[in-house]
Design a protein around this motif. Structure first.
Motif, short mmCIF file in Angstrom:
data_model
loop_
_atom_site.label_atom_id
_atom_site.label_comp_id
_atom_site.label_asym_id
_atom_site.label_seq_id
_atom_site.Cartn_x
_atom_site.Cartn_y
_atom_site.Cartn_z
N LEU A 7 41.16 -91.00 42.91
CA LEU A 7 40.91 -89.61 43.26
C LEU A 7 41.56 -88.69 42.24
CD1 LEU A 7 41.54 -89.69 47.11
CD2 LEU A 7 39.36 -89.59 45.94
N ALA A 8 40.82 -87.69 41.84
CA ALA A 8 41.39 -86.70 40.92
C ALA A 8 42.42 -85.88 41.67
CB ALA A 8 40.27 -85.79 40.40
N PRO A 9 43.51 -85.54 41.03
CA PRO A 9 44.52 -84.72 41.72
C PRO A 9 43.91 -83.37 42.08
CG PRO A 9 45.07 -84.98 39.38
CD PRO A 9 43.85 -85.82 39.66
N THR A 10 44.20 -82.92 43.28
CA THR A 10 43.69 -81.62 43.70
C THR A 10 44.67 -80.55 43.26
OG1 THR A 10 44.78 -81.84 45.83
CG2 THR A 10 42.50 -82.58 45.70
N SER A 11 44.14 -79.44 42.88
CA SER A 11 45.02 -78.34 42.46
C SER A 11 45.48 -77.57 43.68
CB SER A 11 44.27 -77.42 41.49
OG SER A 11 43.15 -76.86 42.13
N ALA A 12 46.64 -76.97 43.56
CA ALA A 12 47.20 -76.17 44.64
C ALA A 12 46.32 -74.94 44.83
CB ALA A 12 48.61 -75.76 44.31
N PRO A 13 46.20 -74.47 46.06
CA PRO A 13 45.38 -73.27 46.29
C PRO A 13 46.01 -72.05 45.62
CG PRO A 13 46.57 -73.87 48.28
CD PRO A 13 46.81 -74.96 47.28
N THR A 14 45.18 -71.12 45.23
CA THR A 14 45.65 -69.85 44.68
C THR A 14 45.80 -68.88 45.85
OG1 THR A 14 44.48 -70.26 42.62
CG2 THR A 14 45.13 -67.98 43.08
N TRP A 69 49.28 -56.26 54.61
CA TRP A 69 48.85 -57.12 53.52
C TRP A 69 47.70 -58.00 53.98
CZ3 TRP A 69 53.87 -56.45 55.08
CH2 TRP A 69 54.73 -55.85 54.17
N ILE A 70 46.85 -58.29 53.06
CA ILE A 70 45.78 -59.27 53.27
C ILE A 70 46.11 -60.46 52.37
CG2 ILE A 70 43.31 -59.75 53.04
CD1 ILE A 70 43.95 -57.63 55.19
N ALA A 71 46.11 -61.63 52.95
CA ALA A 71 46.35 -62.84 52.18
C ALA A 71 45.00 -63.46 51.84
CB ALA A 71 47.19 -63.82 52.97
N GLU A 72 44.85 -63.81 50.60
CA GLU A 72 43.64 -64.50 50.15
C GLU A 72 44.02 -65.89 49.66
OE1 GLU A 72 40.88 -60.87 48.38
OE2 GLU A 72 41.96 -62.16 46.98
N VAL A 73 43.17 -66.83 49.96
CA VAL A 73 43.32 -68.19 49.45
C VAL A 73 42.05 -68.51 48.66
CG1 VAL A 73 43.60 -70.62 50.03
CG2 VAL A 73 44.79 -68.88 51.36
N ASN A 74 42.25 -68.79 47.41
CA ASN A 74 41.13 -69.08 46.51
C ASN A 74 40.06 -67.98 46.57
OD1 ASN A 74 42.37 -71.45 45.70
ND2 ASN A 74 41.36 -72.64 47.29
N GLY A 75 40.51 -66.73 46.62
CA GLY A 75 39.61 -65.59 46.57
C GLY A 75 38.99 -65.18 47.89
N PRO A 116 48.07 -76.40 53.71
CA PRO A 116 49.35 -76.60 54.39
C PRO A 116 50.40 -75.58 53.96
CG PRO A 116 49.06 -78.23 52.67
CD PRO A 116 47.78 -77.42 52.74
N GLY A 117 51.27 -75.25 54.87
CA GLY A 117 52.40 -74.38 54.54
C GLY A 117 52.06 -72.92 54.42
N PHE A 118 50.85 -72.51 54.80
CA PHE A 118 50.47 -71.11 54.67
C PHE A 118 50.57 -70.48 56.05
CE2 PHE A 118 47.33 -67.65 54.40
CZ PHE A 118 47.88 -66.98 53.33
N GLY A 119 51.35 -69.44 56.15
CA GLY A 119 51.58 -68.78 57.42
C GLY A 119 53.06 -68.85 57.77
N TRP A 120 53.47 -67.99 58.68
CA TRP A 120 54.87 -67.93 59.04
C TRP A 120 54.98 -67.32 60.41
CZ3 TRP A 120 52.36 -65.40 55.23
CH2 TRP A 120 52.13 -64.04 55.41
N PRO A 121 56.07 -67.62 61.13
CA PRO A 121 56.24 -67.01 62.45
C PRO A 121 56.65 -65.55 62.32
CG PRO A 121 58.11 -68.41 61.92
CD PRO A 121 57.10 -68.57 60.80
N LEU A 122 56.26 -64.73 63.28
CA LEU A 122 56.63 -63.32 63.25
C LEU A 122 57.93 -63.06 63.99
CD1 LEU A 122 53.22 -61.56 63.82
CD2 LEU A 122 54.53 -61.77 61.72
N ASP A 123 58.40 -64.04 64.75
CA ASP A 123 59.66 -63.83 65.44
C ASP A 123 60.74 -64.65 64.74
OD1 ASP A 123 58.76 -66.32 66.12
OD2 ASP A 123 59.03 -66.06 68.28
#
Length: 124
Positions: A7-14, A69-75, A116-123
């Motif tokens: 498998l080709a390595p996948t690039s991290a999301p922008t 803020w608006i978060a975009e992942v890969n546009g 993975p790892g995108f997002g965070w708790p608000l409290d």
């Protein structure tokens, strides 16, 4: 490896965190209404409440105290987060007591985010 290619390595999301642009606030309202209906069975009254909060923020935005803020992942839009100043009237109308002028945050997280790892708790 009989016919198997590694498998080709996948690039991290922008991931980009940016200020809202025209059209984003309608998307925020839609995301909230749709997600809470799907996950909790809430009706359109909740979506109307979100629309009211968003409209109030847009009409009376205080850049010294409020930000979104608006978060975009890969546009593509993926999430949003907003911190708005709570007024004394908001505190009086709130079902749970909160100190006047405390910040209120709300977020719309895409329920099927593939990153993975995108997002965070608000409290805390």
């Amino acid at each position: 490896m009989h016919g198997h290619r590694p498998l080709a390595p996948t690039s991290a999301p922008t991931i980009v965190l940016r200020d809202p642009r025209p059209g984003d606030m309608g998307w925020v309202i839609r995301q909230h209404g749709q997600r809470y209906a799907e996950e909790f069975g809430w009706n359109s009254d909740f979506e109307a409440l979100v629309a009211e909060i968003v409209a109030g923020m847009m009409e009376h935005h205080d850049p010294a105290w409020e930000r979104g803020w608006i978060a975009e992942v890969n546009g593509e839009r993926a999430d949003s987060v907003f911190v708005v100043r709570k007024t004394a009237q908001d505190t009086q109308d709130a079902p749970v007591a909160a100190p006047p002028h405390s910040p209120v945050a709300f977020a719309a997280t895409h329920p099927r985010r593939p990153w993975p790892g995108f997002g965070w708790p608000l409290d805390g």
